[in-house]
Design a protein around this motif. Structure first.
Motif, PDB file in Angstrom:
ATOM      1  N   SER A  14       0.828  -1.212   0.000  1.00  0.00           N
ATOM      2  CA  SER A  14       0.000   0.000   0.000  1.00  0.00           C
ATOM      3  C   SER A  14       0.859   1.257   0.000  1.00  0.00           C
ATOM      4  CB  SER A  14      -0.922  -0.001   1.221  1.00  0.00           C
ATOM      5  OG  SER A  14      -1.767  -1.128   1.209  1.00  0.00           O
ATOM      6  N   LEU A  15       1.970   1.217   0.729  1.00  0.00           N
ATOM      7  CA  LEU A  15       2.871   2.374   0.752  1.00  0.00           C
ATOM      8  C   LEU A  15       3.438   2.654  -0.635  1.00  0.00           C
ATOM      9  CD1 LEU A  15       4.361   4.514   2.427  1.00  0.00           C
ATOM     10  CD2 LEU A  15       6.127   2.810   2.891  1.00  0.00           C
ATOM     11  N   LEU A  16       3.824   1.601  -1.353  1.00  0.00           N
ATOM     12  CA  LEU A  16       4.306   1.793  -2.728  1.00  0.00           C
ATOM     13  C   LEU A  16       3.208   2.337  -3.632  1.00  0.00           C
ATOM     14  CD1 LEU A  16       6.418  -1.481  -3.191  1.00  0.00           C
ATOM     15  CD2 LEU A  16       7.258   0.831  -2.745  1.00  0.00           C
ATOM     16  N   GLY A  17       1.990   1.832  -3.435  1.00  0.00           N
ATOM     17  CA  GLY A  17       0.875   2.333  -4.240  1.00  0.00           C
ATOM     18  C   GLY A  17       0.572   3.790  -3.972  1.00  0.00           C
ATOM     19  N   VAL A  18       0.629   4.199  -2.714  1.00  0.00           N
ATOM     20  CA  VAL A  18       0.379   5.601  -2.374  1.00  0.00           C
ATOM     21  C   VAL A  18       1.454   6.498  -2.977  1.00  0.00           C
ATOM     22  CG1 VAL A  18       0.253   7.240  -0.466  1.00  0.00           C
ATOM     23  CG2 VAL A  18      -0.874   5.019  -0.281  1.00  0.00           C
ATOM     24  N   ALA A  19       2.712   6.073  -2.892  1.00  0.00           N
ATOM     25  CA  ALA A  19       3.797   6.863  -3.483  1.00  0.00           C
ATOM     26  C   ALA A  19       3.617   6.979  -4.992  1.00  0.00           C
ATOM     27  CB  ALA A  19       5.144   6.220  -3.147  1.00  0.00           C
ATOM     28  N   GLY A  20       3.206   5.876  -5.642  1.00  0.00           N
ATOM     29  CA  GLY A  20       2.976   5.932  -7.085  1.00  0.00           C
ATOM     30  C   GLY A  20       1.810   6.823  -7.453  1.00  0.00           C
ATOM     31  N   THR A  21       0.764   6.824  -6.638  1.00  0.00           N
ATOM     32  CA  THR A  21      -0.386   7.690  -6.918  1.00  0.00           C
ATOM     33  C   THR A  21      -0.018   9.158  -6.806  1.00  0.00           C
ATOM     34  OG1 THR A  21      -1.862   5.964  -6.047  1.00  0.00           O
ATOM     35  CG2 THR A  21      -2.758   8.177  -6.267  1.00  0.00           C
ATOM     36  N   VAL A 180      -0.691   1.229 -12.339  1.00  0.00           N
ATOM     37  CA  VAL A 180       0.077   0.322 -11.483  1.00  0.00           C
ATOM     38  C   VAL A 180      -0.065   0.716 -10.017  1.00  0.00           C
ATOM     39  CG1 VAL A 180       2.394  -0.500 -10.932  1.00  0.00           C
ATOM     40  CG2 VAL A 180       1.705  -0.250 -13.318  1.00  0.00           C
ATOM     41  N   ALA A 181       0.003   2.012  -9.731  1.00  0.00           N
ATOM     42  CA  ALA A 181      -0.113   2.476  -8.343  1.00  0.00           C
ATOM     43  C   ALA A 181      -1.497   2.157  -7.774  1.00  0.00           C
ATOM     44  CB  ALA A 181       0.157   3.977  -8.269  1.00  0.00           C
ATOM     45  N   GLY A 182      -2.536   2.356  -8.570  1.00  0.00           N
ATOM     46  CA  GLY A 182      -3.875   2.019  -8.092  1.00  0.00           C
ATOM     47  C   GLY A 182      -4.035   0.532  -7.823  1.00  0.00           C
ATOM     48  N   GLY A 183      -3.445  -0.289  -8.688  1.00  0.00           N
ATOM     49  CA  GLY A 183      -3.511  -1.731  -8.458  1.00  0.00           C
ATOM     50  C   GLY A 183      -2.766  -2.152  -7.208  1.00  0.00           C
ATOM     51  N   LEU A 184      -1.600  -1.566  -6.966  1.00  0.00           N
ATOM     52  CA  LEU A 184      -0.851  -1.894  -5.755  1.00  0.00           C
ATOM     53  C   LEU A 184      -1.606  -1.476  -4.493  1.00  0.00           C
ATOM     54  CD1 LEU A 184       2.814  -0.927  -6.790  1.00  0.00           C
ATOM     55  CD2 LEU A 184       1.857  -3.223  -6.529  1.00  0.00           C
ATOM     56  N   THR A 185      -2.198  -0.295  -4.536  1.00  0.00           N
ATOM     57  CA  THR A 185      -2.969   0.152  -3.375  1.00  0.00           C
ATOM     58  C   THR A 185      -4.165  -0.758  -3.122  1.00  0.00           C
ATOM     59  OG1 THR A 185      -2.338   2.422  -3.961  1.00  0.00           O
ATOM     60  CG2 THR A 185      -4.064   2.146  -2.318  1.00  0.00           C
ATOM     61  N   LEU A 186      -4.798  -1.192  -4.187  1.00  0.00           N
ATOM     62  CA  LEU A 186      -5.945  -2.097  -4.041  1.00  0.00           C
ATOM     63  C   LEU A 186      -5.523  -3.444  -3.453  1.00  0.00           C
ATOM     64  CD1 LEU A 186      -8.975  -2.507  -4.603  1.00  0.00           C
ATOM     65  CD2 LEU A 186      -8.356  -3.303  -6.883  1.00  0.00           C
ATOM     66  N   ILE A 187      -4.419  -3.986  -3.948  1.00  0.00           N
ATOM     67  CA  ILE A 187      -3.923  -5.266  -3.427  1.00  0.00           C
ATOM     68  C   ILE A 187      -3.511  -5.132  -1.969  1.00  0.00           C
ATOM     69  CG2 ILE A 187      -2.095  -6.997  -3.666  1.00  0.00           C
ATOM     70  CD1 ILE A 187      -2.139  -6.463  -6.666  1.00  0.00           C
ATOM     71  N   GLY A 188      -2.842  -4.030  -1.633  1.00  0.00           N
ATOM     72  CA  GLY A 188      -2.464  -3.812  -0.238  1.00  0.00           C
ATOM     73  C   GLY A 188      -3.662  -3.725   0.684  1.00  0.00           C
ATOM     74  N   GLY A 189      -4.740  -3.087   0.227  1.00  0.00           N
ATOM     75  CA  GLY A 189      -5.945  -3.025   1.040  1.00  0.00           C
ATOM     76  C   GLY A 189      -6.575  -4.385   1.258  1.00  0.00           C
ATOM     77  N   VAL A 190      -6.559  -5.223   0.231  1.00  0.00           N
ATOM     78  CA  VAL A 190      -7.105  -6.578   0.375  1.00  0.00           C
ATOM     79  C   VAL A 190      -6.277  -7.387   1.378  1.00  0.00           C
ATOM     80  CG1 VAL A 190      -7.552  -8.738  -0.838  1.00  0.00           C
ATOM     81  CG2 VAL A 190      -8.149  -6.565  -1.914  1.00  0.00           C
ATOM     82  N   LEU A 191      -4.961  -7.255   1.318  1.00  0.00           N
ATOM     83  CA  LEU A 191      -4.103  -7.962   2.272  1.00  0.00           C
ATOM     84  C   LEU A 191      -4.343  -7.492   3.707  1.00  0.00           C
ATOM     85  CD1 LEU A 191      -0.709  -8.109   0.309  1.00  0.00           C
ATOM     86  CD2 LEU A 191      -2.314  -9.982   0.733  1.00  0.00           C
TER      87      LEU A 191
END
Length: 261
Positions: A14-21, A180-191
């Motif tokens: 999620s941290l990587l996704g937030v940085a990418g967003t 990619v950032a949105g997908g990472l954030t979504l996956i992190g939220g599911v985890l």
């Protein structure tokens, strides 16, 4: 996978996704000039959510911000709103997730409170990822529509000859970063939501066993004992036979030597 590992992995993703967003929102290359019909050009145009830039062949780049709000297209304003909402939710989710980590102890916080905080941060990450994906997809759809409209205006109905030269824009690097950032954030939220189930304390169901105390009407005799509780019928009366205590029914069913006189 253990609960701590799942929670930590969800937090890092999620941290990587937030940085990418955040990076995608600040980038200027949301749309870049299409060089298909004009590969050699002196200038190269690209646009972002906040400003448009022109890069000359000499390497000089000039950018100009959008100094109007009402004059911008409605779709562009919608994309801005989606990206900002996604960033705000993800940042709040990160703050909640930091305090919800199992490896961090704050006061007397129990596992049930950490489980609720983990679930809250996971839901925020999921909504943030969906906002980022939706914003980037809306902008991409707008680019595709404008691209084909510009293409239709460029060609005449006779022989497909080029009549005018118009600047067409295609996908920029920021769109791919946002996806990619949105997908990472979504996956992190599911985890994080999955880790919440392991943090929640399990409810143990104990079998109820009722214990009844013995009554006060307890009689003893030499050959054994008989205990009678208060739940028995009160019609039974006590009689003394042969140095022991018996009930009236027992006295009738078991005759003694005094009955045969």
């Amino acid at each position: 996978m253990s609960v701590t590992a799942c929670q930590g992995l969800g937090f890092v993703v999620s941290l990587l996704g937030v940085a990418g967003t955040i990076a995608a929102t600040c980038m200027d290359q949301w749309s870049t000039q299409d060089l298909y019909n004009n590969p050699v050009t002196a200038v190269f145009n690209y646009q972002g959510l906040w400003r448009s830039c022109v890069r000359e062949s000499s390497g000089f780049t000039e950018c100009r911000g959008y100094f109007t709000l009402l004059g911008l297209p409605a779709m562009l304003q919608a994309v801005r709103a989606l990206m900002i909402v996604g960033i705000v939710l993800s940042v709040i989710g990160l703050l909640v997730a930091i305090f919800a980590l199992k490896c961090i102890r704050i006061g007397n916080m129990d596992d049930s409170a950490k489980a609720k905080m983990t679930l809250t941060s996971g839901i925020m990450f999921i909504i943030s990822g969906l906002c980022a994906i939706a914003g980037v997809s809306v902008f991409a759809n707008m680019l595709v529509t404008n691209f084909w409209m510009s293409t239709a205006n460029m060609y005449t109905s006779m022989g497909g000859m080029v009549q005018t030269v118009q600047t067409r824009y295609t996908f920029g690097a920021a769109l791919f970063v946002g996806w990619v950032a949105g997908g990472l954030t979504l996956i992190g939220g599911v985890l994080m939501c999955i880790a919440c189930r392991g943090l929640a304390p399990e409810e143990t169901n104990y079998k109820a066993v009722s214990y009844h105390t013995s009554g006060h009407n307890v009689a003893y005799r030499p050959g054994g004992f008989k205990a009678s509780t208060g739940f028995e019928s009160n019609t039974k009366t006590k009689k003394i036979y042969d140095g022991g205590a018996r009930t009236e029914d027992e006295g009738q069913s078991h005759p003694s030597k005094y009955d045969y006189v």
